[in-house]
Design an enzyme around this catalytic site. Structure first.
Site, mmCIF file in Angstrom:
data_model
loop_
_atom_site.group_PDB
_atom_site.id
_atom_site.type_symbol
_atom_site.label_atom_id
_atom_site.label_comp_id
_atom_site.label_asym_id
_atom_site.label_seq_id
_atom_site.Cartn_x
_atom_site.Cartn_y
_atom_site.Cartn_z
ATOM 1 N N ILE A 266 0.836 -1.192 0.000
ATOM 2 C CA ILE A 266 0.000 0.000 0.000
ATOM 3 C C ILE A 266 0.871 1.242 0.000
ATOM 4 C CG2 ILE A 266 -1.850 -1.119 1.296
ATOM 5 C CD1 ILE A 266 -0.862 0.571 3.725
ATOM 6 N N GLU A 310 4.654 5.336 8.344
ATOM 7 C CA GLU A 310 3.445 4.963 9.075
ATOM 8 C C GLU A 310 2.397 4.276 8.207
ATOM 9 O OE1 GLU A 310 2.516 8.305 6.860
ATOM 10 O OE2 GLU A 310 4.129 8.195 8.311
ATOM 11 N N ASP A 311 2.287 4.680 6.945
ATOM 12 C CA ASP A 311 1.251 4.085 6.093
ATOM 13 C C ASP A 311 1.494 2.602 5.883
ATOM 14 O OD1 ASP A 311 -0.061 6.625 5.575
ATOM 15 O OD2 ASP A 311 1.714 7.112 4.408
ATOM 16 N N HIS A 312 2.747 2.261 5.562
ATOM 17 C CA HIS A 312 3.066 0.841 5.382
ATOM 18 C C HIS A 312 2.903 0.079 6.695
ATOM 19 C CE1 HIS A 312 5.128 -2.841 4.192
ATOM 20 N NE2 HIS A 312 5.806 -2.730 5.323
ATOM 21 N N GLY A 315 -0.757 -0.610 7.491
ATOM 22 C CA GLY A 315 -1.240 -1.685 6.637
ATOM 23 C C GLY A 315 -0.636 -3.028 6.998
#
Length: 532
Positions: A266, A310-312, A315
């Site tokens: 993602i 943070e996004d990875h 996810g």
């Protein structure tokens, strides 16, 4: 290569077998990604189910949009949130900015003024009571600027569904409904299928042929003097490279990996999940994959405030955390998160790719190490080496084991790769799966519709393709092998092996950060000044 009839050494044949297997895997993965794009992005999809349910059955969505600086198309991107074909009573919108002095602040005020009647609020990080209130403290969260920006919005979310959309992303009117359908498993016939824990959109960059303006300042590297006098084409070369990367290599592998679903893949452009799930997954007492040391890291979004990727990580944690009767990640095919771009320099593009690679280096180490092998030049080198080294190909197809034959095969494969990318990129930029109306901005109309951005002339496109491909390996070497620091939102960070980050202060400030009880760094400064 065999020379003068001398047999190829066994070890060389072994290397050639590995190269053949690897290159065939890469080609196969790309075929899957290409097939999925042509399958789902060739026409508008049926209307989503969730917006037409009974009002009490429509899931409530809290949309969180973190904002930093003014970028091209910022107003249009934020306005798309208020133009969604989703019941207004089921939407809460939080526009989040670090400070009222941010250049984007007036734009956010205008957006709210232009769309009255929504449950929408402008949240300023400097007013967050957790960080700056009478009982708050600036060190209550780690240094991650995005998490600090949206922490309050997450805590005050209404309902269970969280949709985090970057400020520079435009979403189509039916995006909310289709993402909710995927998340909950709603089907057109009134049935239900297995729901997902996490859903997201395919990101797509559209580079605009405009000169630098106030809107595009945030896309340029800081401290580049004299750029405002440069011609628009000279400024946009970096944007062309970013557009090329996101509409060829990235899109193919992003679609393929999310089709197979064997690993989280993602980016943080447009992601939707349940707050209750993330709160549970970030609680060591409820999630066995966490350690006791994670107890002091906060819950929900705050759990990731000391990590730059943070996004990875969000996810990845949702992917790895077991929840019966739920599937892991779902890419909403046909829905594209479009990011307009303008005036990005080549150096800014390189810095962006370096940052991506360095923050991914410790999160997905194996994938990062093999990444050069998925690029056209090196992958085709592997393939041509295998075909001219393994005796079987010489016996069956008469391929001579010579450097000349290897070069010819390499040139043929690279050319074929380039042609496929040309067709594939064109397909994505037609935006045929997006329904266009009077609210659709120019950059989202697609290259085949009236008023949309025109398809790149071939030689203009070819220059960007060659530039992107030739820079891929040098950027990887610089990012992965020659450094650990990244520049993000005007600040410098050092990425550590545990994936946490340490902000690199200026000489007059403290150079290090104070460790907390669990070893995660936090800023030394105790002032209430903004730290992102």
């Amino acid at each position: 290569m065999a020379v003068g009839g001398v047999p190829t050494p066994f070890i060389l044949q072994g290397i050639a077998v590995v190269c053949l297997i690897w290159s065939c895997i890469v080609y196969s993965v790309q075929i899957v990604g290409i097939f999925q794009i042509f399958r789902y992005h060739s026409a508008p999809h049926p209307k989503p189910v969730s917006p037409s349910l009974k009002e009490e059955d429509v899931p409530h969505i809290t949309i969180i949009r973190p904002v930093k600086g003014v970028e091209i198309g910022l107003y249009e991107c934020l306005a798309s949130t208020f133009q969604l074909a989703y019941p207004r009573s089921k939407l809460t919108v939080y526009l989040c900015v670090a400070s009222a002095s941010d250049p984007a602040y007036p734009v956010l005020q205008k957006v709210l003024a232009d769309f009255p009647g929504f449950d929408a609020k402008l949240l300023v990080e400097e007013d967050d009571p957790i960080l700056h209130g009478a009982r708050g403290h600036v060190n209550n969260l780690g240094p991650n600027p995005k998490i600090r920006n949206i922490s309050r919005a997450y805590r005050e979310a209404k309902g269970d569904i969280i949709w985090i959309v970057d400020c520079n992303v435009w979403t189509a009117k039916h995006a909310a409904g289709r993402m909710v359908d995927k998340l909950f498993g709603f089907q057109p016939d009134g049935g239900r299928t297995t729901p997902y824990k996490f859903v997201h959109q395919l990101p797509l960059v559209v580079d605009l042929d405009t000169s630098r303006s106030e809107e595009s300042q945030a896309l340029l590297s800081p401290g580049e003097p004299g750029l405002s006098q440069w011609p628009a084409k000279a400024l946009s070369r970096g944007g062309r490279l970013e557009e090329m990367f996101m509409s060829t290599t990235h899109a193919k592998f992003y679609s393929a990996i999310n089709t197979v679903g064997i690993a989280p893949c993602i980016v943080g452009k447009s992601n939707m999940f349940r707050k209750s799930h993330l709160d549970t997954f970030t609680d060591p007492s409820l999630n066995p994959i966490l350690s006791d040391s994670d107890a002091s890291r906060g819950r929900g979004i705050d759990f990731f405030s000391s990590y730059i990727c943070e996004d990875h990580l969000i996810g990845d944690l949702i992917f790895r955390s077991y929840l019966p009767r739920f599937r892991n990640h779902g890419l909403v095919f046909g829905e594209v998160a479009i990011q307009p771009m303008s005036g990005m320099s080549v150096s800014a593009y390189i810095a962006r790719r370096v940052r991506w690679l360095r923050v991914r280096k410790w999160t997905v180490l194996v994938a990062t190490l093999v990444e050069p092998g998925v690029e056209s030049f090196l992958c085709c080198t592997y393939f041509s080496f295998a075909l001219t080294t393994l005796p079987w190909f010489h016996t069956k197809f008469g391929i001579p084991p010579t450097w000349g034959a290897m070069g010819a095969i390499w040139l043929f494969m690279v050319t074929a790769w380039m042609i496929v990318d040309r067709i594939f990129g064109w397909k994505l930029h037609t935006c045929q799966s997006i329904e266009v109306d009077e609210d659709t901005p120019t950059f989202a109309r697609g290259s085949i519709r009236q008023g949309g951005p025109k398809q790149r002339p071939f030689f203009d496109w070819l220059g960007a393709w060659l530039g992107r491909e030739m820079l891929a390996l040098p950027i990887w070497i610089w990012a992965v092998l020659l450094g650990t620091t990244v520049s993000w939102r005007g600040r410098q960070f050092r990425v550590r092996m545990d994936m946490s980050v340490v902000e690199i202060k200026s000489p007059e400030a403290s150079l290090d950060a104070l460790p907390t009880r669990n070893g995660i760094s936090t800023p030394r400064s105790r002032s209430k000044d903004r730290v992102d």
